[in-house]
Enzyme design. Sequence first.
Site, mmCIF file in Angstrom:
data_model
loop_
_atom_site.group_PDB
_atom_site.id
_atom_site.type_symbol
_atom_site.label_atom_id
_atom_site.label_comp_id
_atom_site.label_asym_id
_atom_site.label_seq_id
_atom_site.Cartn_x
_atom_site.Cartn_y
_atom_site.Cartn_z
ATOM 1 C CE1 TYR A 1 11.508 6.926 -0.065
ATOM 2 C CE2 TYR A 1 13.655 6.914 -0.790
ATOM 3 C CZ TYR A 1 13.253 7.144 0.098
ATOM 4 O OH TYR A 1 13.948 7.517 1.183
ATOM 5 C CD GLU A 2 4.948 3.652 -6.489
ATOM 6 O OE1 GLU A 2 4.462 2.532 -5.204
ATOM 7 O OE2 GLU A 2 3.873 4.683 -6.287
ATOM 8 C CB SER A 3 9.130 9.182 -8.132
ATOM 9 O OG SER A 3 10.678 8.836 -6.580
ATOM 10 N N GLY A 4 11.722 6.807 -8.937
ATOM 11 C CA GLY A 4 12.067 6.531 -9.592
ATOM 12 C C GLY A 4 13.799 6.928 -9.075
ATOM 13 C CG HIS B 1 2.028 3.723 -10.362
ATOM 14 N ND1 HIS B 1 0.941 4.608 -10.472
ATOM 15 C CD2 HIS B 1 2.796 4.634 -9.318
ATOM 16 C CE1 HIS B 1 0.971 5.167 -9.681
ATOM 17 N NE2 HIS B 1 2.079 4.970 -8.535
#
Lengths: 297, 251
Positions: B49-52, A98
């Site tokens: 979370y990985e989404s920010g 990512h």
Amino acid sequence: MASAISDAVDDGDSLYLAGFTHLIPFAAGHEIIRAGYGDLELIRATPDLVYDQLIAAGCVSKVTFSWAGNPGIGSLRAFRRAVEDGVPNPIETEEYTHYGMVAALHAGAADLPFMPVRTFAGSDLVDQNDAIRTVSSPYGDDEIPVVPPIEPDVAIVSAQRSDEDGNAHLWGIPGEQKEAALAADTVICCVEELCSTETIRSDPNRTLFTADAVDYVVEVPYGAHPSYAQGYYDRDNAAYLEWEEVSKDHEDTRAWLDEWVYGVDDRREYVEKLGAERLLDLEVDSRYATAVDMGDY
Amino acid sequence: MEYTDTELMVTAAAEQLEDDDSVLVGIGVPNLACNLAKRNHAPNLEMIYESGTIGSNPSSLPLSVGDPVLASGAVGIESMLNGFSYYLQGGRIDVGFLGGAQVDKYGNINSTVIGDYEDPAVRLPGSGGACEIASNAHRTIIISPLEERRFPEAVDFVTSPGYLDAETERDDFGLRGGPDAVITDKAIMGFDDDGEMIVERLHPGVTEADVQAATGWEIQFVDDVERTREPTDEELRLIREELDPDGVYLD
């Protein structure tokens, strides 16, 4: 949508349909399938159902990515069939992580020859992707992995709203939308609704990118279904679960495409086919942000 | 009270977390473990979370890391670029959770392919953010059922570096942290000074032979292996009635 896609996209182009779970431009992806494009390179950190659909339709020869899956559910089965069995055609893959992907987009957007990243060291990904290299720091003895710029031919980016020029507001999870748009040669901005420039100017901190970056603006309500648009509608989780079943078999996948992509003329027909009940189930209650005082100077 | 393997993994993972930790949360067991730790002993745990999304306060359990319930009411939301660079690479994440198809004796993880990369038997989703979590978090916690096919002596592909080949130091590669604990359905493992996995606690009713039979190499045990603490009635009540009342993660 059809005219924006047909103007902007050519066979063999590299495309970035951006979004991290949120605001995935499904309407644009379906239009590309209907138009019958081929030999496309799809780029995206998180290829999801719309990329699976493009692959199953035979539009794709390469996927550049960092995580290919059905979020929260499992595999991306058409992608796997193409990689494992060459069905409907073999595809090349180029694989990052990512951060490697978004750093490469940043390099593309900022016109840098490479971007150093503290990732990849000790991972076998370095051996599989020649584009991931190592340089010595010019300021010390350290070695650090670097990624090259990624500059897609076309980025298709969704946002909640923009004015007619493409000054766009996005809220919720922004993913890599800004970097993908600024790295690409041509940008199609898909929005849930058009708004006035005055609305954009009233809240400039919410602007994702300005009109300078945008070549085409398309107003397409429910354009991100079955993904979601924060504040407009929820993610249609049933559709993601349904895809897990449908996509297990190539023929079932083709039948789904026949019904939901080839079988409708455009997003309006798709939305009509979904039906009011299904859309009402995706309605969300309002939860307004407190207004801010920008000051009148 | 009777409990499931998953419920035991949730309470064991929650115990690994400390108050004030910033945690990069994964969906499923890690999410429940963080929620439980927050309710029990770590009220100031910060969930990222990985989404920010930062300091998420979801009204229902998220089905993926990009779920809208993680954005509504969060204290902050960053782009992927900012989240991965300023927060994770910048050293602001204390704990990251990792899983994968294979984990080897040095805690290296494979989530890329089973078999040969060029001609894989199974194409897995890939790294996503896992390689950078393994590289940049101050410590990582691995969660996986213990099965021989999931715990081979060496993984088919190193997606996310653990203690590498045990000869090379993580420092030599500029890697921070490393695997700290492996939470499975049979035992809890740590790592010795050489970076090799070592069993520290056996779950109730599990023998050393059970663990060895489910592991692809001759696994080490500490001299005085202890038993994993069973979930308390109150923990099970919290999990079942308040944290996951619809059985989203527990089924």
